[in-house]
Design a protein around this motif. Structure first.
Motif, PDB file in Angstrom:
ATOM      1  N   GLY A 123     -13.954  -4.010   4.481  1.00  0.00           N
ATOM      2  CA  GLY A 123     -13.899  -2.905   3.818  1.00  0.00           C
ATOM      3  C   GLY A 123     -13.483  -2.689   2.547  1.00  0.00           C
ATOM      4  N   GLN A 174      -6.037   2.879   8.401  1.00  0.00           N
ATOM      5  CA  GLN A 174      -7.647   3.240   8.495  1.00  0.00           C
ATOM      6  C   GLN A 174      -7.948   4.169   9.590  1.00  0.00           C
ATOM      7  N   ARG A 209      -9.067   2.925  13.116  1.00  0.00           N
ATOM      8  CA  ARG A 209      -9.648   1.363  12.869  1.00  0.00           C
ATOM      9  C   ARG A 209      -8.555   0.567  12.457  1.00  0.00           C
ATOM     10  N   ASP A 210      -8.565  -0.756  12.551  1.00  0.00           N
ATOM     11  CA  ASP A 210      -7.631  -1.578  11.894  1.00  0.00           C
ATOM     12  C   ASP A 210      -7.472  -1.254  10.541  1.00  0.00           C
ATOM     13  N   PRO A 211      -6.257  -1.561   9.982  1.00  0.00           N
ATOM     14  CA  PRO A 211      -5.901  -1.479   8.545  1.00  0.00           C
ATOM     15  C   PRO A 211      -6.737  -2.398   7.877  1.00  0.00           C
ATOM     16  N   LEU A 212      -6.768  -1.995   6.563  1.00  0.00           N
ATOM     17  CA  LEU A 212      -7.365  -3.092   5.521  1.00  0.00           C
ATOM     18  C   LEU A 212      -6.382  -4.012   5.053  1.00  0.00           C
ATOM     19  N   LYS A 266      -3.436  -1.188   4.364  1.00  0.00           N
ATOM     20  CA  LYS A 266      -4.141   0.459   4.202  1.00  0.00           C
ATOM     21  C   LYS A 266      -4.566   0.751   5.467  1.00  0.00           C
ATOM     22  N   TYR A 315       0.959  -1.019   0.113  1.00  0.00           N
ATOM     23  CA  TYR A 315      -0.028  -0.131   0.089  1.00  0.00           C
ATOM     24  C   TYR A 315       0.714   1.104  -0.166  1.00  0.00           C
ATOM     25  N   HIS A 346      -8.785  11.675   2.756  1.00  0.00           N
ATOM     26  CA  HIS A 346      -9.542  12.219   3.964  1.00  0.00           C
ATOM     27  C   HIS A 346      -9.608  13.666   3.664  1.00  0.00           C
TER      28      HIS A 346
END
Lengths: 571, 571
Positions: free
Chosen positions: A524, B186, B189-192, B184, A30, A37
């Motif tokens: 996601g 986030q 939040r937890d990464p993707l 990735k 990544y 954002h």
């Protein structure tokens, strides 16, 4: 005043980003330099969300005079899918004047070399990035995407794809060194000595034909790949999505001029209603490269008729999801519901055919029949879009009346498992907002049936329509998947299975038919999204597209290498 | 018995050569692993000159049964340009059987991966290299090249070009890693997390259509580029030059089988007289790639009709040498004389039009008029070929009666400055050996002239014919050069000048029209020769060829990359 920046400055500023991008495309981990954002904007010279809105509003009703040679008129008539008349006019070109003018700067652009060209491209992208919020509104009011998506997909994600193309173009050009000393031993005699130079040479003028739904995201790869490889680029936007690309052209022309190059290396070809200028431009001898996103019909026309050019096309396809089994039933349903809803299914990557075994599937919540899966998925979509504000934020607006007509007609194709619902948009009362419909079809080919059912799911129904296709077995699903990809093409394939054997079989179909596969997405990440620097968009190996974003094949034939060799004197 | 070699052994053996080749194509300094001196053969398992001759003789009158599926007959009728009936027969295929059989091994070949495929290709090349002397005779007795040239160009130089293609193919495939972990962020939040795999996938079956004059040299790049990128390759040789490619197919099939792959990944398509099987094969849906060297007419036909395939063509061109001035008059004359004589001008790279200012040129031996330059060059050719033994060694034989007919007709096109001379070949009395002719033409376009003169020098006169074209000035020469390259294409351009300004102007024309330029060659390097790993053969940017040997564009679209991504569990 815009100070002229030297080549050295431009390279110094952008080389780190170029190097980081080159690393990213080789590891495919990544990475992105373009924040997604909204809060990241408004600093470091970039427009904030409010400033972006104001900048967009200030454009409405104005003439965007790009200062192009051969401008014989100003044209424009975009009406936003949200109902707003943009009222922006753009230069209409006498192409017999514009095309020669675009060639005038080619020599200096070639002589700049690959690194400076890359730096200029990165400067263009950086200027666009700073105006991301303004572009977001321009994309929203041409594509019909909801603002958040328009800003992200039309801003940072599009810029990522442009940057990716620049990096590939740069890497491809520097595979051959600028110069070489060649010394061939001749036994006891003196060696043969040659001095050689190698110069990447663009092919001439590239034509980028933009689409209505993703003017920047689908447009930037071709635009920047061609520009970075030493070509001039003529941008022919979709008549309903001119503004985002006109702004892009404006920025590019400014940057080129400031860097000491001819701004006519990038130009806009806007058209009058019904003028169909793409067909005229596509077969001009000056046009050596064409990038196109749109209908299969016109893509095929380009491939057949624009024989003087390298033609890169992304056309229609039929995307399939094979549903065999899952250990996360809720995750699967919510993931699919989002994929079907995002931008009202108006993405070339949106799933259309959901292949579900007639006898049902096994899940972590026990066995589910075909009817249960379809009903649960319909419920999941309904839940996701139950709130109108959320529905508007996800769905955006239907981009044109054809999409609505297809949606209206879908109900007659089979049993409607999920009817489409009209959603009011309080901000834009004229916007046509619809939730996706899902129709049940039978995927078994029975000899007493007419071909109507198959005709429905074996052609692209672009828009918020999906088909829950009942199949006799997962094996039959794989057969149908193979046939669909081979005959209709596919930008994406999805599959859900807990069986490694089935996963391997789906993978084998995708490898053999050359389709990009997403397995068991329940969180996601969605099958219709790809990330630049890591995911390929399309494969270039099935009928949906003859190129992928982005790889060596996408850039390597946009230029040729000319060698000059001369005898060297032994030192 | 041929022991099965493991993948590991093959890679261990050939990886150093692959790495060295990758280095060579990135520096483009001199390198070759294939010796071009006959004395280097006869050791390390390679056939000596005598053994090569014996091996070739043993082939005469035999059936070369390749063990291909669907063989319905054995065909063959090659007669050497030296008069020898080869009497070798080859399998004639039922393509409805052969093509499906060729697809059967594709999966295992794809699963082998880029490195093992490269190693297998290098093993094929190594086996061919060991039989270079045998191949030399096979090339001699199909192309009409003299033995030394047939051995060098058909042996080491062809093997170099094959190896170069393998290296480019390998490099292109490993630009994308086999796998990637994608994470990735986030925010809070937890990464993707995604796990991704990337697999190069060949397009299917490639068709390589060989030519009469350089069956291996022009054939190997496409053959090995396609094979190394995961395709099967069907080799369709020119009916008069089957043997060198049939032997190549035999070696490839042996190596593939020994390495545990399906030998049908490489097969031969020999044909009956007049069968014209290339047209049939070229439009078969299974054929996804075509490499072709030959006439513009058939090359254009392929590009127009074989739309299901990637088509790489090398067609006719008109090669020009601009003579402006020189500081080595003798060197220039002897260099040009050699270029015009080698293989009787039957190279796609042989100069045809020598553009000489009407008022003459300046040289280190004082000014020389147009007539003097032409007479001196004619004398130089005459001197080079005055001795029959040397003439035979340089000229070889005319490859077919068409070449002789063109040569005979050339005398009527203008004043003959150098008549062609018949040379007897004591070893092969039936060989048609002719020294090159040079004809004076006027390059000025005068309104009262018919277009006949221009028609002569503005089309390819393949064979031992050159035109000494009088031009009004060097500037006019450059105009004519530009027009010739743009309209007719060119594999090579040469120029002689002592003026840096003129050199720059010639270079600019070549950059703009995309032609490969050799400047002031007066020693042992000739405009018609290119060295693999360093020189590009053709540019791919003018009408003579749509591809260059070898670059990224030559390999990058022979395969596509299929990505499979799935959610990863956070560790």
């Amino acid at each position: 005043m815009a100070a002229e920046r030297t080549a050295h400055d431009l390279i110094a500023e952008h080389r780190p980003t170029l190097d980081r991008t080159l690393e990213a495309i080789s590891t495919r981990a990544y990475w992105s330099p373009h924040p997604e954002h909204p809060k990241a904007y408004g600093e470091n010279g970039s427009l904030s969300m409010a400033e972006g809105k104001a900048a967009f509003d200030a454009l409405l009703g104005t003439r965007l005079d790009l200062g192009q040679p051969g401008t014989d008129d100003f044209v424009g008539g975009e009406v936003s899918p949200y109902g707003v008349e943009l009222g922006v006019t753009y230069p209409h070109a006498d192409i017999d004047v514009l095309l020669p003018a675009m060639r005038a700067g080619l020599r200096a652009w070639r002589e700049a070399g690959a690194e400076l060209r890359a730096a200029v491209c990165l400067e263009i992208l950086a200027r666009i990035s700073a105006r991301t919020m303004e572009f977001g509104h321009a994309v929203m009011h041409t594509s019909g995407q909801a603002f958040m998506m328009a800003f992200q997909a039309g801003g940072p994600h599009a810029q990522d794809r442009g940057l990716e193309a620049v990096a590939y173009a740069y890497a491809e050009q520097v595979r051959t060194p600028d110069a070489a000393e060649w010394s061939k031993p001749q036994g006891k005699r003196d060696p043969l000595l040659l001095t050689k130079s190698f110069t990447p040479v663009g092919r001439g003028i590239a034509l980028m034909i933009g689409c209505n739904t993703f003017p920047t995201w689908n447009g930037y790869p071709g635009l920047f790949a061609s520009l970075a490889t030493g070509n001039a680029v003529l941008v022919k936007p979709h008549p309903r999505a001119v503004l985002p690309l006109a702004l892009t052209v404006q920025v590019a022309r400014d940057v080129l001029a400031e860097a000491g190059f001819d701004p006519n290396l990038v130009a806009l070809a806007a058209e009058r209603p019904g003028e169909g200028i793409a067909k005229t431009l596509a077969v001009r001898p000056e046009i050596k490269i064409i990038d196109y996103t749109g209908s299969t019909e016109f893509g095929d026309w380009l491939e057949t008729h624009a024989r003087q050019a390298q033609v890169y096309t992304e056309k229609a396809g039929v995307n399939t999801v094979v549903i065999d089994s899952t250990d996360s039933y809720k995750g699967m349903l919510s993931n699919l519901a989002f994929s079907l809803s995002l931008y009202s299914g108006q993405m070339c990557t949106t799933p259309q055919n959901l292949l579900i075994p007639r006898e049902g599937i096994s899940t972590d919540e026990g066995p589910k029949t075909y009817d249960e899966v379809v009903a649960d998925l319909a419920r999941s979509v309904g839940g996701l879009l139950g709130d109108d504000a959320r529905a508007n934020a996800l769905l955006g607006a239907l981009v044109n009346p054809d999409v609505k007509a297809r949606l209206d007609a879908a109900a007659s194709l089979g049993e409607v498992a999920l009817p489409s619902r009209e959603v009011a948009n309080p901000d834009f009362p004229d916007a046509v907002v619809r939730t996706p419909a899902m129709v049940k079809l039978d995927g078994a080919r029975k000899f007493w049936e007419t071909a109507d059912t198959e005709a429905a799911y074996m052609s692209e129904c672009f828009g918020p329509v999906s088909f829950a296709v009942a199949v006799d077995s997962t094996a039959d699903a794989l057969d149908l998947l193979r046939r669909t990809v081979r005959d209709q093409g596919a930008m994406t394939v999805g599959a859900y299975t807990t069986s490694e054997e089935v996963a391997g079989a789906v993978e084998e179909v995708c490898l053999e038919e050359c389709a990009q596969l997403s397995l068991n997405l329940t969180g996601g990440v969605y099958v219709n999204q790809t990330a630049a620097f890591s995911d390929f968009h399309g494969s270039g190996g099935n009928p949906a597209a003859n190129a992928a974003l982005c790889d060596g094949a996408f850039v390597s034939n946009r230029f040729r290498v000319v060698e000059v060799r001369r005898e060297a004197v032994a030192s």
